[in-house]
Structure formats: structure tokens, C-alpha cells
Scaffold this motif. Structure first.
Motif, PDB file in Angstrom:
ATOM      1  N   ARG A 121       0.803  -1.213   0.000  1.00 37.19           N
ATOM      2  CA  ARG A 121       0.000   0.000   0.000  1.00 37.19           C
ATOM      3  C   ARG A 121       0.845   1.276   0.000  1.00 37.19           C
ATOM      4  O   ARG A 121       0.306   2.377   0.143  1.00 37.19           O
ATOM      5  CB  ARG A 121      -0.923   0.008   1.230  1.00 37.19           C
ATOM      6  CG  ARG A 121      -1.899  -1.158   1.264  1.00 37.19           C
ATOM      7  CD  ARG A 121      -2.927  -0.995   2.354  1.00 37.19           C
ATOM      8  NE  ARG A 121      -3.904  -2.081   2.373  1.00 37.19           N
ATOM      9  CZ  ARG A 121      -4.969  -2.122   3.171  1.00 37.19           C
ATOM     10  NH1 ARG A 121      -5.205  -1.116   4.006  1.00 37.19           N
ATOM     11  NH2 ARG A 121      -5.803  -3.144   3.134  1.00 37.19           N
ATOM     12  N   PRO A 176       3.647   4.052  -1.680  1.00 39.33           N
ATOM     13  CA  PRO A 176       4.147   4.527  -2.980  1.00 39.33           C
ATOM     14  C   PRO A 176       5.549   3.984  -3.260  1.00 39.33           C
ATOM     15  O   PRO A 176       6.246   3.509  -2.360  1.00 39.33           O
ATOM     16  CB  PRO A 176       4.165   6.059  -2.809  1.00 39.33           C
ATOM     17  CG  PRO A 176       3.268   6.332  -1.652  1.00 39.33           C
ATOM     18  CD  PRO A 176       3.335   5.142  -0.755  1.00 39.33           C
ATOM     19  N   GLU A 177       5.959   4.063  -4.507  1.00 35.32           N
ATOM     20  CA  GLU A 177       7.246   3.496  -4.908  1.00 35.32           C
ATOM     21  C   GLU A 177       8.409   4.178  -4.200  1.00 35.32           C
ATOM     22  O   GLU A 177       9.394   3.533  -3.817  1.00 35.32           O
ATOM     23  CB  GLU A 177       7.407   3.626  -6.429  1.00 35.32           C
ATOM     24  CG  GLU A 177       8.569   2.833  -6.988  1.00 35.32           C
ATOM     25  CD  GLU A 177       8.368   1.327  -6.848  1.00 35.32           C
ATOM     26  OE1 GLU A 177       9.381   0.610  -6.739  1.00 35.32           O
ATOM     27  OE2 GLU A 177       7.204   0.884  -6.829  1.00 35.32           O
ATOM     28  N   ARG A 224       8.681   2.860  -0.723  1.00 37.70           N
ATOM     29  CA  ARG A 224       9.224   1.500  -0.715  1.00 37.70           C
ATOM     30  C   ARG A 224      10.741   1.511  -0.814  1.00 37.70           C
ATOM     31  O   ARG A 224      11.427   0.718  -0.165  1.00 37.70           O
ATOM     32  CB  ARG A 224       8.636   0.697  -1.870  1.00 37.70           C
ATOM     33  CG  ARG A 224       7.160   0.386  -1.749  1.00 37.70           C
ATOM     34  CD  ARG A 224       6.714  -0.494  -2.919  1.00 37.70           C
ATOM     35  NE  ARG A 224       5.265  -0.634  -2.972  1.00 37.70           N
ATOM     36  CZ  ARG A 224       4.614  -1.301  -3.909  1.00 37.70           C
ATOM     37  NH1 ARG A 224       5.302  -1.881  -4.893  1.00 37.70           N
ATOM     38  NH2 ARG A 224       3.302  -1.392  -3.890  1.00 37.70           N
TER      39      ARG A 224
END
Length: 273
Positions: free
Chosen positions: A211, A213-214, A217
């Protein structure tokens, strides 16, 4: 009357001068492992009373987060991430947050001067304190994992993996916390950095990665505790991929060695100032 050379008389100054010229031999230099054990026992006995209430707070905090997340996340991978992240959060609270505060206060109060006068290697001081603080995380982490498994209906067959997750993730986070406390110019800044590190472990470790955002992450992958969370979460599946589990644990171990080496260097740097 016989003439006796002055240098052979027992009471002469020349006879005393020769032994006095010999330098006194120093005692053997303290070895690493006995010094490490001594520092570990001293830190463990010192922090036993002061840190138990804080450990209760860390455990209660993780349990409360899991209760709140119970009504938000679904079962399966998300539940596994929440339980694993909440369990490792106990390690982050003690090994990163409290250790950063401890070394920050130790540096500000001149406590490093005490250790500098002892025949103890710098690595023994850092490793002994880090090991003592990490040891306090064991009961809270186990209780949190057990409660989470019951709360989310997860299997408990592979909870033995905590015997590897706690020391490896604890070493990585304790080294980071010690380095932050020793490198911070003021104890208030060391406390702030420790709190920020624990907050990062909370937000990036407990929340499911799917859940995020990139960009978040990518930041999550830079946090040492992430790999302990991933290793623990993978064991909840019916057929864990042990190659990935060992890979995550290996990353924790490498980061732990590097972070403790940096903390030892920071200790030497702070002790000579």
C-alpha cells in the motif's frame, strides 16, 4: 687496606641505579571477549531496573498498534506484515531509540572519560552496551509475536525464527542507535534522531508494503529493520521460502557488522575529544 670498586658496593648509588633504570613491565592488555563480557554484565545489571518499564511501554505500544490495525488490514500477507513489523518494532524502540539516548547522554555528561580510563577495547564498550540493550527486547518481542498470531489467526510453527531475527536485527539497529548517539553533537539531537529512527521503523515496518508509494518503498529498503521484518513475515506462509529468509537475515547480519564498526569508530572519535 684493599680497594673495592664503588659500583659493587650494595649500598652505593651506582648499584641501585641499574635496577631502577629497568622499566617496570605493564600488565597484559585486556582481551576483547573478557572485556566484552564484563561490560555486558555491567550494562545488564545497570539497566535492569531502569529499562524494564520502558520495555513494557514498547510492548504495549506494539500490541496497541496491532489491535488498531486489526480492523484495517485484511488477512493473509497484510496481517503477516503487521505482526512481523510490530514485533521488530520492540527491538527498534529499545536497541535504536534508547541506545541513541544513552550514548548521547553518556557523551554529554563525560561518561566516556570513565570508559577511556579503563583497559577496555572500544569495541567491547560498544558491543557490550548494544548486546545488553538488545537482550531486553527478547521478552517483549516474543509476547508481541504470540499476541499477534492469536489476534490475526496466524500459525506459530515457525516462531523459533525469532532466535535469529532478534539478535541480527538487534545488532543492526543497536549499531545504528549507538552511532547516532555518539555522532550527535548534543544529547537532545541524539534523542531526536533516535525518535525519528523508531518512527521510521514504525511507519515503514508495520504498514503493508503493497500500500506504499514506490518512493516510500525505496526508503523502506534502506532501513535495517525491514529485512528482519521480511524474514519473520515470510515464515507465516504454509511453505516458507527459506532461501529468501536466510537472504534477509544475511542482510541484517552484514548491516549489523557495518553499523557496529561505525559505532566503534564513533566511540573512538568521541572519547579522544
Amino acid at each position: 687496606m684493599s680497594v673495592v670498586p664503588a659500583d659493587v658496593l650494595p649500598g652505593s648509588a651506582l648499584a641501585v641505579e641499574e635496577p631502577a633504570a629497568c622499566a617496570a613491565e605493564l600488565g597484559p592488555r585486556a582481551r576483547l571477549w573478557p572485556s566484552l563480557a564484563a561490560v555486558y554484565r555491567a550494562q545488564l545489571s545497570r539497566a535492569r531496573v531502569a529499562r524494564i518499564p520502558l520495555l513494557f511501554v514498547a510492548t504495549f505500544q506494539s500490541v496497541g498498534i496491532m489491535i488498531l490495525m486489526r480492523g484495517v488490514v485484511d488477512d493473509g500477507a497484510e496481517a503477516q506484515a503487521v505482526v512481523a513489523g510490530s514485533s521488530v518494532l520492540v527491538v527498534a524502540f529499545v536497541a535504536l531509540n534508547l541506545l541513541a539516548q544513552y550514548f548521547g547522554q553518556l557523551r554529554a555528561s563525560g561518561g566516556l572519560d570513565h570508559y577511556a580510563t579503563l583497559p577496555v577495547p572500544p569495541a567491547a564498550v560498544v558491543l557490550g552496551a548494544a548486546g545488553a540493550y538488545a537482550s531486553f527486547t527478547v521478552p517483549g518481542t516474543v509476547v508481541t509475536a504470540l499476541f499477534g498470531c492469536v489476534l490475526f489467526g496466524l500459525p506459530m510453527a515457525h516462531l523459533w525464527i525469532l532466535m535469529a531475527v532478534i539478535p541480527l536485527a538487534g545488532a543492526a539497529l543497536a549499531g545504528l542507535g549507538a552511532a547516532l548517539g555518539l555522532l550527535a553533537p548534543r544529547p537532545e539531537l541524539a534523542t531526536l534522531l533516535g525518535q525519528l529512527g523508531m518512527s521510521a521503523a514504525l511507519l515503514l515496518g508495520v504498514l503493508p508494503a503493497d500500500r506504499m508509494p514506490e518512493v516510500v518503498r525505496f526508503t523502506r529498503d534502506l532501513l535495517p529493520s525491514t529485512y528482519g521484518v521480511e524474514a519473520f513475515a515470510r515464515t507465516f506462509g504454509p511453505h516458507p521460502d527459506w532461501a529468501f529468509v536466510l537472504g534477509d537475515l544475511a542482510v541484517c547480519g552484514v548491516v549489523g557488522v557495518v553499523s557496529l564498526a561505525v559505532a566503534t569508530w564513533a566511540y573512538r572519535r568521541a572519547a579522544v575529544r
